[in-house]
Scaffold this motif. Structure first.
Motif, short mmCIF file in Angstrom:
data_model
loop_
_atom_site.label_atom_id
_atom_site.label_comp_id
_atom_site.label_asym_id
_atom_site.label_seq_id
_atom_site.Cartn_x
_atom_site.Cartn_y
_atom_site.Cartn_z
N ALA A 1 -40.55 6.58 -1.72
CA ALA A 1 -40.26 6.04 -0.39
C ALA A 1 -39.16 6.85 0.29
CB ALA A 1 -39.86 4.58 -0.50
N PHE A 2 -38.13 7.24 -0.47
CA PHE A 2 -37.05 8.06 0.10
C PHE A 2 -37.57 9.43 0.54
CE2 PHE A 2 -33.65 5.19 -1.38
CZ PHE A 2 -32.77 5.31 -0.30
N VAL A 3 -38.45 10.02 -0.25
CA VAL A 3 -39.02 11.32 0.14
C VAL A 3 -39.68 11.22 1.50
CG1 VAL A 3 -40.84 12.99 -0.39
CG2 VAL A 3 -39.30 12.22 -2.20
N GLN A 4 -40.50 10.18 1.70
CA GLN A 4 -41.21 10.01 2.97
C GLN A 4 -40.24 9.79 4.13
OE1 GLN A 4 -44.89 7.40 2.54
NE2 GLN A 4 -43.93 7.14 0.52
N TRP A 5 -39.26 8.93 3.91
CA TRP A 5 -38.29 8.61 4.96
C TRP A 5 -37.51 9.85 5.37
CZ3 TRP A 5 -32.69 7.64 4.31
CH2 TRP A 5 -32.09 7.15 5.48
N LEU A 6 -37.02 10.60 4.39
CA LEU A 6 -36.21 11.78 4.69
C LEU A 6 -37.04 12.85 5.40
CD1 LEU A 6 -34.26 11.92 1.33
CD2 LEU A 6 -33.21 11.60 3.57
N GLN A 7 -38.34 12.91 5.13
CA GLN A 7 -39.20 13.89 5.78
C GLN A 7 -39.53 13.51 7.22
OE1 GLN A 7 -42.68 14.21 3.30
NE2 GLN A 7 -41.84 15.91 2.10
N LYS A 8 -39.72 12.21 7.48
CA LYS A 8 -40.32 11.78 8.74
C LYS A 8 -39.35 11.12 9.72
CE LYS A 8 -44.78 11.04 6.45
NZ LYS A 8 -45.83 10.03 6.14
N ALA A 9 -38.29 10.52 9.23
CA ALA A 9 -37.41 9.74 10.11
C ALA A 9 -36.39 10.64 10.81
CB ALA A 9 -36.68 8.66 9.31
N ASP A 10 -35.96 10.21 11.97
CA ASP A 10 -34.91 10.89 12.72
C ASP A 10 -33.58 10.23 12.36
OD1 ASP A 10 -33.38 12.35 14.47
OD2 ASP A 10 -34.03 11.24 16.25
N ILE A 11 -32.90 10.79 11.38
CA ILE A 11 -31.66 10.21 10.87
C ILE A 11 -30.48 10.92 11.53
CG2 ILE A 11 -30.33 9.68 8.79
CD1 ILE A 11 -33.04 10.22 7.24
N LYS A 12 -29.72 10.21 12.33
CA LYS A 12 -28.65 10.82 13.11
C LYS A 12 -27.44 11.19 12.26
CE LYS A 12 -30.98 9.96 16.90
NZ LYS A 12 -31.70 11.07 17.60
N GLU A 13 -27.14 10.38 11.26
CA GLU A 13 -25.92 10.56 10.47
C GLU A 13 -26.08 11.70 9.47
OE1 GLU A 13 -26.44 6.33 11.79
OE2 GLU A 13 -27.68 7.81 10.75
N ASP A 14 -24.95 12.27 9.05
CA ASP A 14 -24.96 13.39 8.10
C ASP A 14 -24.89 12.94 6.65
OD1 ASP A 14 -25.11 15.37 10.08
OD2 ASP A 14 -22.93 15.38 10.35
N TYR A 15 -24.69 11.65 6.43
CA TYR A 15 -24.59 11.11 5.07
C TYR A 15 -25.49 9.88 4.94
CZ TYR A 15 -20.40 14.04 4.78
OH TYR A 15 -19.54 15.09 4.79
N ILE A 16 -25.86 9.59 3.69
CA ILE A 16 -26.71 8.44 3.40
C ILE A 16 -26.03 7.58 2.34
CG2 ILE A 16 -28.98 7.66 2.61
CD1 ILE A 16 -29.15 9.39 5.11
N LEU A 17 -25.99 6.27 2.59
CA LEU A 17 -25.64 5.31 1.54
C LEU A 17 -26.93 4.69 1.05
CD1 LEU A 17 -24.03 3.29 -0.20
CD2 LEU A 17 -23.72 1.89 1.86
N MET A 18 -27.28 4.94 -0.20
CA MET A 18 -28.43 4.28 -0.81
C MET A 18 -27.96 2.97 -1.42
SD MET A 18 -30.52 7.48 -2.52
CE MET A 18 -29.07 8.27 -3.25
N ALA A 19 -28.51 1.88 -0.90
CA ALA A 19 -28.16 0.54 -1.36
C ALA A 19 -29.41 -0.19 -1.82
CB ALA A 19 -27.44 -0.23 -0.25
N GLU A 20 -29.26 -1.44 -2.23
CA GLU A 20 -30.38 -2.22 -2.73
C GLU A 20 -30.39 -3.59 -2.06
OE1 GLU A 20 -30.68 -2.29 -6.98
OE2 GLU A 20 -30.11 -0.19 -7.16
N PRO A 21 -31.54 -4.26 -2.07
CA PRO A 21 -31.62 -5.58 -1.43
C PRO A 21 -30.60 -6.59 -1.97
CG PRO A 21 -33.82 -4.75 -1.84
CD PRO A 21 -32.88 -3.80 -2.52
N ASP A 22 -30.30 -6.52 -3.27
CA ASP A 22 -29.38 -7.50 -3.85
C ASP A 22 -27.92 -7.04 -3.80
OD1 ASP A 22 -29.64 -5.52 -5.75
OD2 ASP A 22 -29.97 -6.87 -7.44
N HIS A 23 -27.59 -6.31 -2.75
CA HIS A 23 -26.20 -5.94 -2.47
C HIS A 23 -25.71 -6.77 -1.29
CE1 HIS A 23 -26.34 -1.57 -4.28
NE2 HIS A 23 -26.47 -2.52 -5.18
N ILE A 24 -24.52 -7.31 -1.41
CA ILE A 24 -23.85 -7.96 -0.29
C ILE A 24 -22.57 -7.19 0.00
CG2 ILE A 24 -22.60 -10.00 0.48
CD1 ILE A 24 -24.61 -11.73 -0.90
N ILE A 25 -22.43 -6.72 1.22
CA ILE A 25 -21.25 -5.96 1.62
C ILE A 25 -20.11 -6.94 1.88
CG2 ILE A 25 -20.27 -4.37 3.32
CD1 ILE A 25 -23.13 -3.30 3.75
N VAL A 26 -19.05 -6.77 1.11
CA VAL A 26 -17.92 -7.71 1.18
C VAL A 26 -16.94 -7.31 2.27
CG1 VAL A 26 -15.99 -8.69 -0.14
CG2 VAL A 26 -18.15 -8.17 -1.29
#
Length: 361
Positions: A144-169
């Motif tokens: 899924a990441f391969v497809q996203w990185l190939q096709k999406a227009d990502i403005k930022e220069d960095y990526i945070l890979m997170a998961e659904p069961d993460h809550i940002i405190v």
């Protein structure tokens, strides 16, 4: 001779996987909604936090190093309610002053839209062909990441890979620097222990086995250009590992985590091991300076606030209790004596569910 055979095997394995990668573009098969089981280890993570520069301040002309938060998910009820809670807290924390938090994307690897496209920014990725994940749905993550990185227009220069069961405190700064990623170290990712297995994928000419960091792909903040190089290798190594009985047996439910660690090392991308990145209740009991609560383990207590891990408690919160329906609003709070981390987790889930429209629908 032994090293030559190992390296030759690696080339053959990755070549086959690369062919697989090239034919995946047209795949559009449904996923089996099976989930890998949780770790049963109760060992406290012994890895010591490595130094990270905390003194960086933004001046009026300074440039922020924005990162884009990306979460892979299936369209299961289980993944969906977690993503909704996660995105609620992302939105709440991203708009403070002098922050590095940029955009957000749920990478939905079901191959089709769901009912939450208007609630959560979403990219539709195709799943692996039927049967290729062998019941290990996490193999869809690198693809899924391969497809996203190939096709999406990502403005930022960095990526945070997170998961659904993460809550940002609290708001997360860009913890990466000097070409290094920033990653949470997991006590159960042990490259030295499994060197004989890992040498199938990380040959000796690539350097010492300690070049492989004790991490998974999440949470990791890494440069976008670096991740574009790592992701196809991560996918290919994951598939190769799953096809190899020895590797599959050795790594089990954390196989894909090892695959990311190996792939990052293969591309020469080291990581700052940032112990304060997140906590994992019930073993981590205090929030302190952590940024993420990862609720991967069940939290079971008796009514006196004593942990009863391995036995269903008189009070419990376990995400697996809600695999076919979302948790109700206003979950009961833990009894007195339960650690701050667990109390905070339940309060944050309750706040999110109370404020998200059409919860449970």
């Amino acid at each position: 001779m032994g090293c030559g055979n190992v390296f030759f095997t690696l080339i053959i394995t990755l070549s086959v996987a690369l062919i697989t990668y090239n034919i995946l573009i047209s795949a559009n098969a449904s996923l089996k909604q099976e989930l890998p089981g949780p770790s049963t280890s109760s060992i406290i993570d012994p890895i010591i936090q490595m130094p990270v520069e905390k003194s960086r301040k933004y001046g009026s002309n300074a440039e922020k190093r924005l990162f884009h938060t990306a979460v892979t998910a299936s369209d299961s009820v289980y993944n969906t309610w977690q993503c909704r809670v996660m995105y609620y807290w992302f939105k709440k924390h991203k708009n403070g002053p002098n922050l590095d938090m940029g955009g957000f994307t749920r990478i939905l690897h079901s191959g089709k839209p769901d009912n939450y496209m208007n609630e959560i920014p979403t990219f539709i990725a195709q799943p692996l062909p039927a049967g290729m994940d062998q019941g290990y749905i996490v193999l869809n993550r690198p693809w899924a990441f391969v497809q996203w990185l190939q096709k999406a227009d990502i403005k930022e220069d960095y990526i945070l890979m997170a998961e659904p069961d993460h809550i940002i405190v609290k708001p997360i700064p860009n913890l990466s620097k000097d070409g290094l990623g920033a990653a949470f170290p997991f006590f159960y990712i042990e490259p030295k222990k499994y060197e004989s297995v890992l040498r199938k994928y990380f040959p000796e000419e690539k350097g010492p086995i300690t070049n492989i960091d004790p991490i998974g792909n999440s949470p990791v903040i890494v440069g976008k250009d670096s991740l574009k190089k790592i992701a196809p290798t991560w996918m290919n190594v994951s598939l190769a590992m799953k096809k190899d009985p020895e590797t599959d047996k050795a790594f089990g439910w954390v196989l894909e985590m090892y695959a990311y660690a190996v792939s990052s090392a293969l591309h020469g991308v080291g990581n700052i091991l940032y112990k304060d990145f997140m906590i994992q209740p019930p073993w981590d009991t205090e929030i302190a300076n952590k940024f993420i609560i990862h609720y991967t383990y069940g939290c079971d207590y008796d009514l006196k606030g004593r942990l009863t891990y391995g036995k269903i408690g008189e009070w419990r919160f376990d995400k697996r209790s809600f695999d076919t329906e979302a948790p109700p609003r206003n979950l009961p709070l833990p009894p007195p004596g339960v650690p701050e981390s667990v109390v905070t987790l339940v309060k944050m889930v309750n706040e999110a569910t109370s404020n998200i429209p059409n919860w449970g629908s």
